[in-house]
Enzyme design. Structure first.
Site, short mmCIF file in Angstrom:
data_model
loop_
_atom_site.label_atom_id
_atom_site.label_comp_id
_atom_site.label_asym_id
_atom_site.label_seq_id
_atom_site.Cartn_x
_atom_site.Cartn_y
_atom_site.Cartn_z
N ASN A 199 -0.25 -10.30 4.36
CA ASN A 199 -1.22 -11.37 4.62
C ASN A 199 -1.09 -12.54 3.64
O ASN A 199 -2.01 -13.34 3.50
CB ASN A 199 -2.65 -10.81 4.60
N THR A 208 -9.48 -5.94 3.38
CA THR A 208 -8.41 -6.92 3.14
C THR A 208 -7.83 -6.70 1.75
O THR A 208 -8.52 -6.84 0.74
CB THR A 208 -8.95 -8.35 3.30
N ILE A 209 -6.56 -6.35 1.76
CA ILE A 209 -5.84 -5.99 0.55
C ILE A 209 -4.73 -7.02 0.35
O ILE A 209 -3.99 -7.32 1.30
CB ILE A 209 -5.19 -4.57 0.72
N SER A 251 -7.09 0.90 9.45
CA SER A 251 -7.65 -0.36 8.92
C SER A 251 -9.11 -0.49 9.29
O SER A 251 -9.58 0.08 10.29
CB SER A 251 -6.89 -1.54 9.55
N LYS A 294 -4.44 -0.33 15.22
CA LYS A 294 -5.14 0.33 14.12
C LYS A 294 -6.24 1.24 14.67
O LYS A 294 -6.50 2.32 14.13
CB LYS A 294 -5.71 -0.73 13.17
N TYR A 322 -2.80 -6.55 17.12
CA TYR A 322 -2.75 -5.69 15.92
C TYR A 322 -3.92 -4.71 15.85
O TYR A 322 -3.74 -3.52 15.60
CB TYR A 322 -2.74 -6.60 14.69
N ILE A 375 0.83 -1.21 0.00
CA ILE A 375 0.00 0.00 0.00
C ILE A 375 0.87 1.26 0.00
O ILE A 375 0.57 2.24 -0.71
CB ILE A 375 -0.94 -0.02 1.23
N SER A 398 -9.80 -2.90 10.64
CA SER A 398 -9.54 -3.52 11.95
C SER A 398 -9.57 -2.52 13.10
O SER A 398 -9.50 -2.92 14.26
CB SER A 398 -8.18 -4.22 11.94
N ASP A 407 14.09 2.08 10.86
CA ASP A 407 13.06 1.32 11.56
C ASP A 407 12.15 2.31 12.29
O ASP A 407 12.60 2.98 13.22
CB ASP A 407 13.76 0.37 12.55
N VAL A 408 10.89 2.39 11.90
CA VAL A 408 10.00 3.40 12.50
C VAL A 408 9.78 3.19 14.00
O VAL A 408 9.31 4.10 14.69
CB VAL A 408 8.62 3.49 11.78
N1 LIG Z 1 -3.01 -5.65 3.47
C1 LIG Z 1 -4.10 -5.42 4.19
O1 LIG Z 1 -5.09 -6.17 4.11
C2 LIG Z 1 -4.17 -4.25 5.09
C3 LIG Z 1 -3.07 -3.52 5.45
N2 LIG Z 1 -3.21 -2.46 6.30
C4 LIG Z 1 -2.04 -1.70 6.70
O2 LIG Z 1 -1.41 -1.18 5.56
C5 LIG Z 1 -0.06 -0.92 5.87
C6 LIG Z 1 0.81 -1.42 4.76
O3 LIG Z 1 0.76 -2.84 4.72
P1 LIG Z 1 0.71 -3.68 3.37
O4 LIG Z 1 1.03 -2.80 2.23
O5 LIG Z 1 -0.54 -4.42 3.37
O6 LIG Z 1 1.85 -4.76 3.60
P2 LIG Z 1 3.40 -4.71 3.30
O7 LIG Z 1 4.02 -5.74 4.16
O8 LIG Z 1 3.65 -4.78 1.84
O9 LIG Z 1 3.82 -3.25 3.78
C7 LIG Z 1 4.25 -2.94 5.05
C8 LIG Z 1 5.50 -2.08 4.86
O10 LIG Z 1 5.91 -1.58 6.14
C9 LIG Z 1 7.29 -1.79 6.23
N3 LIG Z 1 7.69 -1.90 7.62
C10 LIG Z 1 7.36 -2.88 8.51
N4 LIG Z 1 7.96 -2.65 9.67
C11 LIG Z 1 8.66 -1.51 9.53
C12 LIG Z 1 9.51 -0.78 10.38
N5 LIG Z 1 9.73 -1.19 11.64
N6 LIG Z 1 10.07 0.36 9.91
C13 LIG Z 1 9.85 0.77 8.64
N7 LIG Z 1 9.08 0.10 7.78
C14 LIG Z 1 8.50 -1.03 8.23
C15 LIG Z 1 7.56 -3.08 5.49
O11 LIG Z 1 8.93 -3.21 5.15
C16 LIG Z 1 6.66 -2.89 4.29
O12 LIG Z 1 7.29 -2.16 3.27
C17 LIG Z 1 0.20 -1.56 7.23
O13 LIG Z 1 0.20 -0.56 8.23
C18 LIG Z 1 -0.98 -2.48 7.40
O14 LIG Z 1 -1.28 -2.68 8.75
C19 LIG Z 1 -4.41 -2.06 6.77
C20 LIG Z 1 -5.53 -2.75 6.44
C21 LIG Z 1 -5.50 -3.89 5.59
C1 LIG Z 2 -3.13 -8.11 7.44
C2 LIG Z 2 -4.58 -8.45 7.40
O1 LIG Z 2 -4.88 -9.25 6.32
C3 LIG Z 2 -5.41 -7.26 7.25
O2 LIG Z 2 -4.94 -6.25 8.09
C4 LIG Z 2 -5.94 -5.47 8.33
O3 LIG Z 2 -5.81 -4.45 8.94
C5 LIG Z 2 -7.20 -6.01 7.76
O4 LIG Z 2 -8.26 -5.88 8.63
C6 LIG Z 2 -6.86 -7.41 7.50
O5 LIG Z 2 -7.11 -8.20 8.63
#
Ligand SMILES: NC(=O)C1=CN([C@@H]2O[C@H](COP(=O)(O)OP(=O)(O)OC[C@H]3O[C@@H](n4cnc5c(N)ncnc54)[C@H](O)[C@@H]3O)[C@@H](O)[C@H]2O)C=CC1
Ligand SMILES: C[C@H](O)[C@@H]1OC(=O)[C@H](O)[C@@H]1O
Length: 254
Positions: free
Chosen positions: A195, A189-190, A144, A161, A157, A18, A146, A64-65
């Site tokens: 995931n 859910t993306i 999220s 959120k 988690y 994302i 969530s 690292d955030v």
């Molecule tokens: N994929 C889903 O279904 C959903 C995702 N989200 C949120 O979206 C955000 C992005 O996740 P996605 O793109 O889905 O997965 P992703 O795993 O591709 O992205 C997460 C990113 O955060 C980075 N990251 C993790 N820990 C870190 C740290 N300590 N310092 C710096 N960067 C760090 C990872 O390296 C990665 O690039 C997350 O906050 C996740 O909780 C929210 C709702 C649904």
């Molecule tokens: C990582 C999960 O698939 C995803 O994270 C969220 O925040 C959504 O609600 C899903 O559970």
């Protein structure tokens, strides 16, 4: 004129999923983009290449955030590179699925430190810079669905959120006088790396798809438009809001 023409946009966790889609979407909308990334410089470099292919400047900063010092460093590097910060997209996050009763303390602490405290310090550092600049800004937190509903293996988690969602509401009040808008997106859910293992369970995946009125799980790119919109002046009277981007999953009770 493009929606983010002349703006500088920062994205945490911007090399994948994302965050990456938001970074590239912002570049396509006319912004210079700085991304924070955790570890893989190859992914970060390929994201920067896509930002540049969109005709904008890109900058990748490792960090690292969960380390509060990283927030100030990220802002300083972005200002050094681009001269200002207009938008912060606080996106970095982890979701190590685990059952509640035997949840390791370290997993809880790490998830809180990355998702909630990492978001807190990044948004605060960006806001300090925006206040100093004196011409407002926008903060978008990737919360999220969530924040509103639970998950059996997400007890560590979902509170992070909900916390980000709440942070945007309080920050909207604290920063309104500086014309800094604070909003969150609530993705459903993306399909991303976060995931991949969980959704390898095809039965679970089919169950989740079945409750989405639009008939499919989301793609990272589905978040780019909503994030760019909230970051842009088109949303100039939107603050403290939360935008569900979930294909309708939340409203589908029965
Ligand atoms: N994929 C889903 O279904 C959903 C995702 N989200 C949120 O979206 C955000 C992005 O996740 P996605 O793109 O889905 O997965 P992703 O795993 O591709 O992205 C997460 C990113 O955060 C980075 N990251 C993790 N820990 C870190 C740290 N300590 N310092 C710096 N960067 C760090 C990872 O390296 C990665 O690039 C997350 O906050 C996740 O909780 C929210 C709702 C649904
Ligand atoms: C990582 C999960 O698939 C995803 O994270 C969220 O925040 C959504 O609600 C899903 O559970």
């Amino acid at each position: 004129m493009k929606l983010l023409q002349g703006k500088t946009v920062l994205v945490t966790g911007g090399s994948t999923g994302i965050g990456r889609a938001a970074a590239i979407g912002a570049a396509k909308a006319g912004a210079d983009v700085a991304i924070n990334y955790r570890s893989s410089s190859a992914e970060a470099e390929s994201c920067i290449a896509e930002i540049e292919a969109a005709g904008q400047r890109g900058l990748a900063v490792q960090g690292d955030v969960a380390d509060p010092a990283v927030a100030g460093e990220f802002i300083a590097k972005a200002v050094e590179g681009f001269g200002k910060v207009d938008v912060m997209v606080s996106n970095a996050g982890i979701c190590p699925f685990h059952s509640f009763l035997d949840m390791p303390v370290e997993t809880v602490q790490r998830t809180m430190n990355v998702n909630l405290l990492g978001g807190y310090f990044m948004c605060q550092a960006a806001a300090r810079q925006m206040v100093e600049q004196g011409h407002g800004g926008a903060i978008v937190a990737v919360s999220s669905i969530s924040a509103l509903v639970g998950g059996e293996y997400q007890t560590h988690y979902t509170p992070t959120k909900a916390g980000l969602h709440s942070l945007m509401q309080s920050a909207a009040i604290a920063l309104g006088k500086h014309n800094i808008r604070c909003n969150s997106v609530l993705p459903g859910t993306i399909l991303t790396e976060i995931n991949k293992d969980d959704l390898a369970d095809m039965e679970k995946r089919a169950r989740m798809e079945a409750r989405i009125p639009l008939g499919r799980l989301g793609a990272a790119e589905d978040l780019a438009g909503p994030i760019v919109f909230l970051a842009s002046d088109m949303a100039s009277y939107v603050t403290g809001a939360a935008l569900l981007v979930d294909g309708g999953a939340f409203v589908n009770l029965q």
